[in-house]
Design an enzyme around this catalytic site. Structure first.
Site, short mmCIF file in Angstrom:
data_model
loop_
_atom_site.label_atom_id
_atom_site.label_comp_id
_atom_site.label_asym_id
_atom_site.label_seq_id
_atom_site.Cartn_x
_atom_site.Cartn_y
_atom_site.Cartn_z
N CYS A 123 21.58 0.55 28.46
CA CYS A 123 20.57 0.18 27.46
C CYS A 123 21.14 0.34 26.06
O CYS A 123 21.83 1.32 25.78
CB CYS A 123 19.34 1.08 27.62
N HIS A 165 13.15 -4.30 32.94
CA HIS A 165 13.72 -3.32 32.01
C HIS A 165 13.12 -3.48 30.61
O HIS A 165 12.69 -2.51 29.98
CB HIS A 165 15.24 -3.52 31.97
N GLU A 166 13.08 -4.73 30.14
CA GLU A 166 12.58 -4.97 28.78
C GLU A 166 11.08 -4.74 28.67
O GLU A 166 10.60 -4.23 27.65
CB GLU A 166 12.94 -6.39 28.33
N HIS A 169 10.17 -1.23 28.02
CA HIS A 169 10.25 -0.86 26.60
C HIS A 169 8.93 -1.11 25.88
O HIS A 169 8.52 -0.31 25.04
CB HIS A 169 11.35 -1.66 25.90
#
Length: 202
Positions: A123, A165-166, A169
């Site tokens: 990351c 993954h994004e 966030h």
């Protein structure tokens, strides 16, 4: 290649570009884009839950363009707005080998997950750290593109993992949250040591 990562309620004054570069991923525009500062763990701002984009305006498009350039500059394959201290639901991704096929997801929503997968993820907000993270093998995603048009995407393999993954966030979650407290502490200590070293070199 890092799985990079990655807000509304933002303040434009908080976006502090480190430099300007020529807009390179579209022949349509000839404007300058900013490379934004990427927040690093354990910065509390990374824990902010992003708000939906109410309307895709030229200001939002400028944020998108700056995020794409920042992603390329950092050599990541994805970036969430949260990572550059903009708390809106915006994600940019480019997993292409040519590095000129950016995908924009505004207000992304995962409609369905299927199967199991996982790779060793890294990351941009947790530099130098990698770990195996369990993910769905396939996802169906609904989002808006850079022009505000809604679309639905079926993704698998690396793209599916990158999207998950994004989107983590945007919920204030990092891949290190999937690790044990001990491993997380080791990563935090390592980053703190690197930060102290860099500050001494200034």
């Amino acid at each position: 290649m890092l799985l990079g990562c990655c807000h509304l309620g933002y303040k434009m004054s908080r976006i502090e570009p480190t430099r300007f570069v020529l807009f390179r991923h579209s022949s349509t525009f000839r404007v300058h884009m900013s490379v934004l500062q990427v927040l690093t763990f354990p910065d509390d701002r990374l824990r902010t839950v992003a708000k939906p984009v109410e309307k895709v305006t030229p200001e939002i498009q400028k944020i998108v363009d700056d995020m794409i350039e920042t992603m390329y500059d950092e050599e990541g394959i994805g970036l969430a707005a949260t990572q550059v201290d903009i708390h809106q639901r915006i994600v940019v991704i480019d997993i292409s080998e040519s590095r000129n096929e950016p995908m924009v997801l505004i207000n992304p929503e995962i409609l369905e997950k299927r199967g199991e997968d996982g790779i060793e993820e890294g990351c941009l907000s947790v530099p130098g750290a990698r770990a195996l993270v369990p993910r769905a093998a396939e996802v169906t995603v609904k989002a808006l593109d850079r022009d505000g048009h809604e679309f639905t995407l079926e993704a698998d393999d690396l793209l599916a993992i990158c999207i998950q993954h994004e989107l983590d966030h945007l919920q204030g979650k990092l891949f290190v949250d999937y690790l044990s407290p001990l491993k997380r502490k080791r990563i935090q200590d390592k980053l703190a040591k690197i930060k102290r070293f860099n500050e001494k070199q200034r």
